[in-house]
Enzyme design. Structure first.
Site, PDB file in Angstrom:
ATOM      1  N   HIS A  96     -32.493 -41.568 -51.257  1.00 25.66           N
ATOM      2  CA  HIS A  96     -33.501 -40.810 -51.480  1.00 25.66           C
ATOM      3  C   HIS A  96     -33.093 -39.447 -51.777  1.00 25.66           C
ATOM      4  CE1 HIS A  96     -37.451 -38.689 -49.607  1.00 25.66           C
ATOM      5  NE2 HIS A  96     -37.095 -38.064 -50.808  1.00 25.66           N
ATOM      6  N   GLU A 126     -34.835 -33.715 -56.792  1.00 27.05           N
ATOM      7  CA  GLU A 126     -33.618 -33.883 -55.859  1.00 27.05           C
ATOM      8  C   GLU A 126     -32.732 -32.793 -56.107  1.00 27.05           C
ATOM      9  OE1 GLU A 126     -33.671 -35.485 -52.814  1.00 27.05           O
ATOM     10  OE2 GLU A 126     -35.662 -35.931 -53.475  1.00 27.05           O
ATOM     11  N   HIS A 164     -32.535 -29.546 -53.695  1.00 22.90           N
ATOM     12  CA  HIS A 164     -31.383 -29.762 -52.653  1.00 22.90           C
ATOM     13  C   HIS A 164     -29.966 -29.636 -53.409  1.00 22.90           C
ATOM     14  CE1 HIS A 164     -34.362 -31.257 -49.597  1.00 22.90           C
ATOM     15  NE2 HIS A 164     -34.615 -31.993 -50.521  1.00 22.90           N
TER      16      HIS A 164
END
Length: 230
Positions: free
Chosen positions: A65, A119, A123
């Site tokens: 993930h 992502e 992040h």
């Protein structure tokens, strides 16, 4: 004259201190990573369902993930650098591995690039003081190989067969294999059952190895949870 010189020295010090503080802050902009893997059977076994990627149905294995920088107080930085957008050309040598290990299950079907872009930009950009874009994805792929969650579970007799297993046995089997305590996230299946959804493991700031988690996310699973097939 001495007073004037002392004033100049003080002024110089005041001008230098902010830059020193900024340098210190940028080198300590997060404390650790959460490395998060999800079970595709649980992602798909919900009322929302799922869509397989354009490359076809993924393997029945945990998929990445994300790799998320976090602080020890439980908060996390996000969207840290808009000047460094996702660039698939920088990870062209990793794309094949990412399609297998980091597949998208969101609808509508996609190649995975929108998922990876999200992502990285939310992040990954917050880890730039340690790793660049290529290293970010490469690190996550290496961690997946290293942790081998499905192997750890099946070795302990915990299989994705739709049966229920104790939360303790799932957690302990992963700890036995990796040496560190994971955090388990559950979701609700289409029939309302609690099921194994995601596994969080903590990684040091360099991204090189697992550590004991300084803090766990919020949330709770039941004493027994289902491990659905995929």
């Amino acid at each position: 004259m001495k007073i004037f010189q002392a004033s100049l020295c003080l002024l110089s010090l005041l001008l230098i201190l902010p830059s020193l503080f900024a340098a210190s802050s940028s080198s300590e902009d997060f404390d650790f990573f959460y490395f998060v893997q999800q079970w595709p059977g649980s992602y798909c076994d919900t009322q929302k369902s799922c869509c397989y990627p354009t490359s076809g149905k993924p393997a029945a294995d945990f998929g990445i993930h994300g790799l998320w920088p976090n602080y020890k107080d439980g908060t996390y930085p996000s969207n840290c650098d808009q000047t460094k957008p996702f660039d698939s050309s920088t990870i062209s040598d990793l794309i094949s591995s990412m399609k297998k290990s980091w597949p998208t299950l969101a609808c509508p079907s996609g190649s995975g690039e929108a998922f990876w872009e999200h992502e990285w930009e939310k992040h990954g950009t917050c880890s730039e003081s340690v790793i660049d874009q290529h290293q970010y994805f490469q690190t996550a792929l290496a961690l997946k190989q290293k942790t081998n969650l499905l192997g750890a579970l099946t070795k302990a007799g915990i299989n994705p067969d739709g049966k229920s297993y104790t939360l303790e046995s799932i957690r302990d089997s992963i700890k036995e294999s990796t040496g560190f305590t994971p955090w388990i996230e559950c979701n609700r299946g289409g029939s309302g059952n609690s099921q194994l959804y995601q596994v969080y493991q903590c990684v040091d700031r360099s991204g090189s190895g697992l550590i004991e988690c300084p803090v766990f996310p919020h949330g709770k699973c039941g004493a027994e949870i289902e491990f659905p097939s995929f």
